[in-house]
Design an enzyme around this catalytic site. Sequence first.
Site, mmCIF file in Angstrom:
data_model
loop_
_atom_site.group_PDB
_atom_site.id
_atom_site.type_symbol
_atom_site.label_atom_id
_atom_site.label_comp_id
_atom_site.label_asym_id
_atom_site.label_seq_id
_atom_site.Cartn_x
_atom_site.Cartn_y
_atom_site.Cartn_z
ATOM 1 N N ASP A 27 77.319 5.995 53.497
ATOM 2 C CA ASP A 27 76.810 7.408 52.885
ATOM 3 C C ASP A 27 76.891 7.500 51.318
ATOM 4 O O ASP A 27 77.350 8.138 50.560
ATOM 5 C CB ASP A 27 77.797 8.567 53.277
ATOM 6 C CG ASP A 27 77.914 8.759 54.616
ATOM 7 O OD1 ASP A 27 76.824 8.650 55.467
ATOM 8 O OD2 ASP A 27 78.974 8.977 55.239
ATOM 9 N N GLU A 203 70.613 16.173 58.267
ATOM 10 C CA GLU A 203 71.755 16.321 57.319
ATOM 11 C C GLU A 203 71.542 15.664 55.922
ATOM 12 O O GLU A 203 70.426 15.024 55.941
ATOM 13 C CB GLU A 203 72.837 15.573 58.457
ATOM 14 C CG GLU A 203 72.583 14.164 58.710
ATOM 15 C CD GLU A 203 73.683 13.464 59.576
ATOM 16 O OE1 GLU A 203 74.398 14.398 60.443
ATOM 17 O OE2 GLU A 203 73.767 12.275 59.795
#
Length: 531
Positions: A27, A203
């Site tokens: 991420d 997301e």
Amino acid sequence: MKVLYLLYAAPTAWALINPILPGWNSDPSIIRVEDDYFIATSTFESWPGHPIYHSKDLIDWKLAGYASNKPSQFSMLGTPPNAGVWAPTLRYHNGTYYLATTTRYVDTAELRLFLRSFYVTTDDIFSNIWSDPIYFDSLGYDPDLFWDDNGDVYSTWAGINHAKEKIHGIWQNRIDITTGTSSTEAQLIFNGTLELNATSRPEGPHVYFINEMYYLVIAEGSTGLTHRATIQRGPSPSGPWENNPANPILYNGVDPSQTVQCTGHVDLVESLDGEWWGTALATRVQNGNVSHQQLGRESYLFPVHWEDGWPIINNGKPLVENDPDVLLDDKPLQLFSTNFTEGSLDATFHFLRTPIKKFHEITEDGLFIHANSYALGDRDNPAAVFRRQSSYSETFEVQVDFQDPHNRLQEAGISAFYDDYLHNEVGVTGASDGSGDRLNSTTYPVKLRITARPDHYTLSYAEAPDSAYVDVGTFDAAVLSVPPPGSFYFKGTEFAAYNTGTGRPSLLPATFKYWMQTPEALEPTNATLSS
Ligand SMILES: *[C@@H]1O[C@H](CO)[C@@H](O)[C@H](O)[C@H]1NC(C)=O
Ligand SMILES: *[C@@H]1O[C@H](CO)[C@@H](O)[C@H](O)[C@H]1NC(C)=O
Ligand SMILES: *[C@@H]1O[C@H](CO)[C@@H](O)[C@H](O)[C@H]1NC(C)=O
Ligand SMILES: *[C@@H]1O[C@H](CO)[C@@H](O)[C@H](O)[C@H]1NC(C)=O
Ligand SMILES: *[C@@H]1O[C@H](CO)[C@@H](O)[C@H](O)[C@H]1NC(C)=O
Ligand SMILES: *[C@@H]1O[C@H](CO)[C@@H](O)[C@H](O)[C@H]1NC(C)=O
Ligand SMILES: *[C@@H]1O[C@H](CO)[C@@H](O)[C@H](O)[C@H]1NC(C)=O
């Protein structure tokens, strides 16, 4: 066409460096401040959390600190694997750095998600001193922060349906940036480009204002092979959105033969001279089997250019590992070796969950680990230090002095550790029955070694510093790749050194004299790399 090159001594040896953060670094979120670039990544139940990497040239990255490094920010007590702190958004505004993230601090038998998002700040990112959390009101994850030119601040996140883990699209509201409190009603601003169902999972939103247009980048398609990045643009930070006809902008999954897969979670950054770059997470699939990716999600960098107001990622080509033309011998291997003489643990070491009680010190003999009652796999804070495995082929070696353990509960050793469920050790115990891959009690220091290969790991020991290694076990790399049903696999493999009383206090110290990680030449997997 723009490509990032690193010049080596030999004039023909040019390389595109990917992954830029090898080993588990999921991420990534990137910013530039003047001529400094920073990347933050997610760390789940590791402590401290959210490493901040720094680079001047986008190639050479050094760990600068951790944004989540104080128990007052949040405490991970009994935190399940892959919970803890999730994806960050790193941003800079008017002299202050912000790291927005989510902590999933409660897990129930039904595996329902209860999440709290917050941000922490610092005015000096090299100080390693970050604020206590300022909480948002949202229920969701992957929070983004965006400052509009008029001073309004938007929080944008992946919404979930009241803790039932139904992903509910991309939500947003305006907030008071000093308190995190909502100043407008939350609204659903985007459902993603896929049919909204349990696997579409919109997301990882990031909002930007670029060339008089607002952009919304998201990750979609779940976190596995169908993970991808898409982008929308519109007249406001909330849309309405015009779909990029070329979506997805990053999706290696269209070609399952690519060795780099699970590409997504994009963040964009502009250089001082107006060039654009981006980061994403991706995994390196071993031997063509997507279930085998024990290094987990790593951080990739790619060039971005704009055509008709839309970004083209990596010149429209899939992300690949280091170009096969790279002269591997000339690539500096990221050898890591320490005799623990620096007075404190190197910052690249970390722990599992918030340390409740200090269990280590650096002595003139090396890293001294006091045992506690917890073993690797216990949902607590075992007396263990961890460091990422950064290459599929890598040797991890220590020398440990752990003399005269008198029962099989007393154990010190090393581990290839993914999470509480997925790990394997070689160690020393007082066992008289020689349980597992443990060496029976010794009265002298021994060397322990884990040799990692793309498809298997070998555990070994040597009884004296100059004696040869004896292999005591080998296991399939899938052991570190395939989670039990119902659990997540968001992390990657680390090496660990531990000392445990396995359920009881133990007075027996373990002293690790050195710690050496030697990556072998970066071996491309045998699938064809395209360029
Ligand atoms: C920027 O920070 C300075 C110093 O803290 C403050 O005085 C100023 O109001 C801030 N400007 C904006 C636009 O937030
Ligand atoms: C998202 O989907 C829901 C359900 O179909 C719909 O009611 C809503 O208008 C959509 N929202 C947006 C922003 O597209
Ligand atoms: C979700 O939608 C996609 C695309 O229509 C479809 O392929 C997939 O099977 C659906 N998944 C579920 C769980 O309904
Ligand atoms: C890798 O090589 C093995 C052995 O030659 C072969 O069986 C396998 O199909 C290859 N994998 C890929 C993805 O090409
Ligand atoms: C550790 O000690 C050994 C033996 O004294 C030495 O050869 C080696 O260079 C040292 N390594 C580091 C990283 O200090
Ligand atoms: C430990 O001792 C037992 C019993 O003598 C033996 O079976 C076992 O192989 C030994 N383990 C190792 C790792 O040497
Ligand atoms: C991929 O790996 C998993 C886990 O080891 C295994 O169950 C599966 O059979 C493998 N798939 C193939 C095609 O080899």
